[in-house]
Design a protein around this motif. Structure first.
Motif, PDB file in Angstrom:
ATOM      1  N   GLY A 285       0.764  -1.245   0.000  1.00 20.80           N
ATOM      2  CA  GLY A 285       0.000   0.000   0.000  1.00 20.80           C
ATOM      3  C   GLY A 285       0.793   1.293   0.000  1.00 20.80           C
ATOM      4  N   GLY A 286       2.047   1.272  -0.442  1.00 22.44           N
ATOM      5  CA  GLY A 286       2.816   2.509  -0.502  1.00 22.44           C
ATOM      6  C   GLY A 286       3.784   2.655   0.662  1.00 22.44           C
ATOM      7  N   HIS A 290       6.925   5.086   1.012  1.00 21.90           N
ATOM      8  CA  HIS A 290       6.983   6.029   2.143  1.00 21.90           C
ATOM      9  C   HIS A 290       8.334   5.918   2.854  1.00 21.90           C
ATOM     10  N   GLY A 305       6.824   5.446  -7.297  1.00 20.17           N
ATOM     11  CA  GLY A 305       6.304   4.271  -6.590  1.00 20.17           C
ATOM     12  C   GLY A 305       4.827   4.176  -6.904  1.00 20.17           C
ATOM     13  N   LEU A 306       4.445   3.151  -7.629  1.00 12.76           N
ATOM     14  CA  LEU A 306       3.057   3.066  -8.086  1.00 12.76           C
ATOM     15  C   LEU A 306       2.314   2.000  -7.281  1.00 12.76           C
ATOM     16  N   VAL A 307       1.313   2.449  -6.528  1.00 10.75           N
ATOM     17  CA  VAL A 307       0.506   1.487  -5.784  1.00 10.75           C
ATOM     18  C   VAL A 307      -0.673   1.110  -6.671  1.00 10.75           C
ATOM     19  N   TYR A 309      -3.410  -0.833  -6.927  1.00 10.56           N
ATOM     20  CA  TYR A 309      -4.195  -1.627  -5.989  1.00 10.56           C
ATOM     21  C   TYR A 309      -5.199  -2.514  -6.713  1.00 10.56           C
ATOM     22  N   ARG A 394      -2.962  -6.681   9.685  1.00  9.40           N
ATOM     23  CA  ARG A 394      -2.812  -6.036   8.381  1.00  9.40           C
ATOM     24  C   ARG A 394      -1.551  -5.166   8.341  1.00  9.40           C
ATOM     25  N   LYS A 398       1.995  -5.464   6.126  1.00 11.98           N
ATOM     26  CA  LYS A 398       2.542  -4.365   5.337  1.00 11.98           C
ATOM     27  C   LYS A 398       3.983  -4.056   5.763  1.00 11.98           C
TER      28      LYS A 398
ATOM     29  N   GLY B 286       3.806   8.629  -0.677  1.00 10.80           N
ATOM     30  CA  GLY B 286       3.043   7.392  -0.536  1.00 10.80           C
ATOM     31  C   GLY B 286       2.391   7.256   0.830  1.00 10.80           C
ATOM     32  N   LEU B 287       2.628   8.218   1.713  1.00  6.26           N
ATOM     33  CA  LEU B 287       2.069   8.111   3.062  1.00  6.26           C
ATOM     34  C   LEU B 287       0.541   8.183   3.046  1.00  6.26           C
ATOM     35  N   CYS B 289      -1.406   7.137   0.642  1.00  8.76           N
ATOM     36  CA  CYS B 289      -1.856   5.829   0.142  1.00  8.76           C
ATOM     37  C   CYS B 289      -1.700   4.770   1.237  1.00  8.76           C
ATOM     38  N   HIS B 290      -0.579   4.818   1.950  1.00  9.71           N
ATOM     39  CA  HIS B 290      -0.351   3.882   3.059  1.00  9.71           C
ATOM     40  C   HIS B 290      -1.478   4.002   4.079  1.00  9.71           C
ATOM     41  N   THR B 293      -4.795   2.691   2.785  1.00 13.19           N
ATOM     42  CA  THR B 293      -4.830   1.232   2.605  1.00 13.19           C
ATOM     43  C   THR B 293      -4.600   0.489   3.914  1.00 13.19           C
ATOM     44  N   MET B 302     -10.057   2.119  -3.155  1.00 10.69           N
ATOM     45  CA  MET B 302      -8.741   2.544  -3.627  1.00 10.69           C
ATOM     46  C   MET B 302      -8.391   1.863  -4.949  1.00 10.69           C
ATOM     47  N   ALA B 304      -5.729   3.190  -7.173  1.00  4.32           N
ATOM     48  CA  ALA B 304      -4.273   3.264  -7.279  1.00  4.32           C
ATOM     49  C   ALA B 304      -3.778   4.528  -6.600  1.00  4.32           C
ATOM     50  N   GLY B 305      -2.530   4.459  -6.119  1.00  9.10           N
ATOM     51  CA  GLY B 305      -1.860   5.636  -5.570  1.00  9.10           C
ATOM     52  C   GLY B 305      -0.496   5.732  -6.222  1.00  9.10           C
ATOM     53  N   LEU B 306      -0.306   6.747  -7.044  1.00  9.21           N
ATOM     54  CA  LEU B 306       0.926   6.821  -7.823  1.00  9.21           C
ATOM     55  C   LEU B 306       1.842   7.890  -7.227  1.00  9.21           C
TER      56      LEU B 306
END
Lengths: 420, 420
Positions: A285-286, A290, A305-307, A309, A394, A398, B286-287, B289-290, B293, B302, B304-306
């Motif tokens: 999830g990123g 992060h 960084g591509l999440v 999902y 969860r 991660k 990415g925080l 998105c983290h 998620t 969600m 995607a988070g790019l």
């Protein structure tokens, strides 16, 4: 010098906040070789505080109190300590000026009750507080040192480090009883605690000065070396020499020292090798991105960084064949590899990383349990994909996924640099 | 019932670990209306522990000790407490069996020293420990209750919650002195502490039962209500009624209760509205998105988070015109908006979010200081872009950026749901 720490505050006693002050004070004192014999927490209650302080006077040479120096009626430390020591309170003109300045600077009227904070037990020395209205106070009475500090850690800690510790160091030097104590932590990755202990068993068995204490911490193992001596130089030399012996045995399993996180070790290797990186994350999830962007100057290696999902994002953004996902499932080695190669190509990065898994608590199948994760790393001349089964919440999954990906990067970059 | 907590362990005394046990025990006891009067930390030292325990026997009716129940020589709590109470240690056959079972299950040989952990002071009751080899012990002596628990929090906490608290509740019921105390936290976003206090001033001034305590926490304000009564029902009713009054004044500024994070509030609104979301982050790395998620079932909203960290990634992945970036800079409202609309289009999401800023410590210019951040939110019928100047460390800027983006989403979704 026997020391005792007294923390004053009903919010501590009731468990509403954690007593980090006692921990931080003990740590700092340890660096001067001062041993703490007792820590006590007592509420905002005059008679009970007086009893606890009276007892400390009997069993310690050095007493440090935090909390209860505020302006309101339930702040009793100043008055209580002065009472036990039979010292009158006197107005400090220095602090009276400071208070007036403080309130005029923050454009607030000063309430009359604040003037209470300029009252100091006779003979006391003021310790300056840049971040609040309560000064610290040092008293030397009956051959003992007594220090009062405010309770909020953001006020207390800087005062401790820049005023109290230097003062104590001077006192100890005067008395000729300054022992220097220092710790160094070696951070180990890729080995469990017992496997590591086995590797350095002779060193653990013969330890004297420095002492060596292994400690499992999060998903790593830390080795704390603590040395004692008569000077900074002697102690640093002892630590460096023992760290060198341990490094000879553990090699690259030691990735950093003290506060250095694994992401910093990876960042340094990326800088050294001049490589760029791009990530494709799913279950993590990123979090990996992060962590890798927590390092200042991370833009020198991090392209993106591509999440991805959803399955659609994996297909549309990374160019993964939807038929592949349909056939083997999103949580599979094939998709992890396709994520790594897809993001690498898309960003024109030297290194591509792909992470796919089931973070839970939902989403599991009989074949694919919660925690199942695949991590792939690809470059132009190397690729690897590993299968993991993490357990826990969860967030645990991660964290372990990001930690394992960092370890994979760390190992790859070390090998790569050897050949460069 | 006056309670006293004694934490045994040199590692606590030296500040190597934080005393979370005392905090957690105090909190749990508070829920039974049991007041803690003192907390003491003492090292692995028999005579000092004996003195501290002897003193506690004089001033408390209930004493809870943690730590020092391990198998090695420096674990002294069991022996010391038995000594002070003049009780012989006797082997518990129940725990002897447990130990044998534990070691055979983990396929390790049992060392002879482990048998020490089956020794219980005469008359003591065993408290089961599922996660380690040290049992807890309860003693009733001289009209007092004495409880010994192991030190590791992962062993101590479940034992406290599932065995000690129910036992104490029963004792208090027998004595007819069970007072129920409960807290509820209301979490406030979008208001500073003093602005919020101003809004609920009449409620703060008239508070009796429940009490109301505002507390600035991270980037939010928390309001802790604490009620006391004779039954769970009475207390829950008091809390619910006062929370209702506060909610009438503060409305949507209250986003959640107790442990509910802002990302959960946003997740619930996303579920309710059936909207999907896609993120384009830069400085926040990415925080956001983290956090989004971390919520189980986040895949329902969600896509995607790019994290488009480099300018090339912003151009190639999100389709932002490189000439625009060259003209106005990557940290600009124009680029934030282009990121939000770009990721929304790419992922076919209902909501697009774009974040761009300078996390520091490097990268600032005279016009663009560290902390400058733009956050944009776009949907098919709404768009907004806000400028922020955050201060603090790199991580502070990342946290505040993610927090502000969540607040923007929260406000948008509340308004949207009103119209749906």
């Amino acid at each position: 010098m026997r020391c005792e720490i007294i923390s004053v505050g009903t919010e501590l006693l009731m468990g509403q906040i954690t007593n980090t002050n006692a921990r931080d004070i003990a740590r700092e004192l340890l660096s001067l070789g001062i041993g703490v014999y007792y820590q006590t927490v007592v509420g905002d209650n005059g008679p009970r505080l007086a009893a606890v302080f009276g007892q400390a006077l009997k069993r310690a040479e050095f007493i440090i109190l935090t909390g209860g120096l505020g302006p309101t009626d339930d702040d009793l430390t100043r008055e209580t300590i002065a009472g036990v020591l039979e010292l009158p309170l006197e107005k400090s003109s220095i602090w009276e000026e400071k208070l007036k300045e403080f309130f005029s600077r923050s454009k607030r009227p000063m309430a009359e009750i604040n003037m209470k904070q300029a009252m100091i037990p006779r003979g006391g020395t003021i310790l300056l507080n840049d971040r609040g209205t309560a000064p610290g106070i040092m008293l030397e009475q009956q051959g003992k040192i007594i220090i009062l500090l405010p309770g909020p850690p953001r006020e207390m800690l800087p005062m401790l480090k820049t005023q109290v510790i230097p003062l104590l160091r001077e006192k100890l030097l005067e008395k000729g009883s300054l022992a220097v104590l220092r710790s160094k932590v070696l951070r180990v990755i890729g080995l469990g605690e017992s496997a590591m202990a086995e590797m350095i068993r002779p060193l653990l068995e013969e330890q004297t000065n420095p002492t060596i204490a292994p400690l499992a911490k999060g998903w790593e193992v830390h080795l704390r070396l603590t040395a004692r001596g008569n000077s900074e130089e002697e102690v640093e030399e002892l630590l460096a020499s023992k760290a060198g012996e341990i490094r000879k045995v553990l090699g690259y399993y030691i990735y950093g020292e003290d506060e250095e996180e694994l992401e910093l070790a990876v960042a340094r290797l990326l800088w050294q090798s001049g490589k760029t990186i791009a990530l494709a994350e799913s279950c993590s999830g990123g979090l990996l991105c992060h962590r890798l962007t927590n390092i200042p100057d991370s833009s020198r290696y991090m392209l993106a960084g591509l999440v991805t999902y959803s399955n659609e994002a994996k297909a549309n953004i990374l160019g993964i064949d939807p038929a592949l996902i349909a056939r083997v499932g999103a949580v599979s080695p094939e998709v992890a590899e396709a994520m790594a190669s897809g993001v690498r190509r898309l960003c024109r990065a030297d290194i591509g990383v792909g992470i796919t898994g089931i973070a839970g608590p939902g989403g599991a199948t009989p074949q694919k349990p919660v925690g199942l994760t695949y991590i792939a790393l690809q470059t132009d001349d190397f690729n690897i994909c590993r299968r993991y089964e993490f357990w826990g919440s969860r967030l645990d999954v991660k964290e372990r996924a990001s930690q394992s990906a960092l370890y994979m990067l760390y190992r790859y970059l070390i090998e790569k640099l050897k050949k460069m």
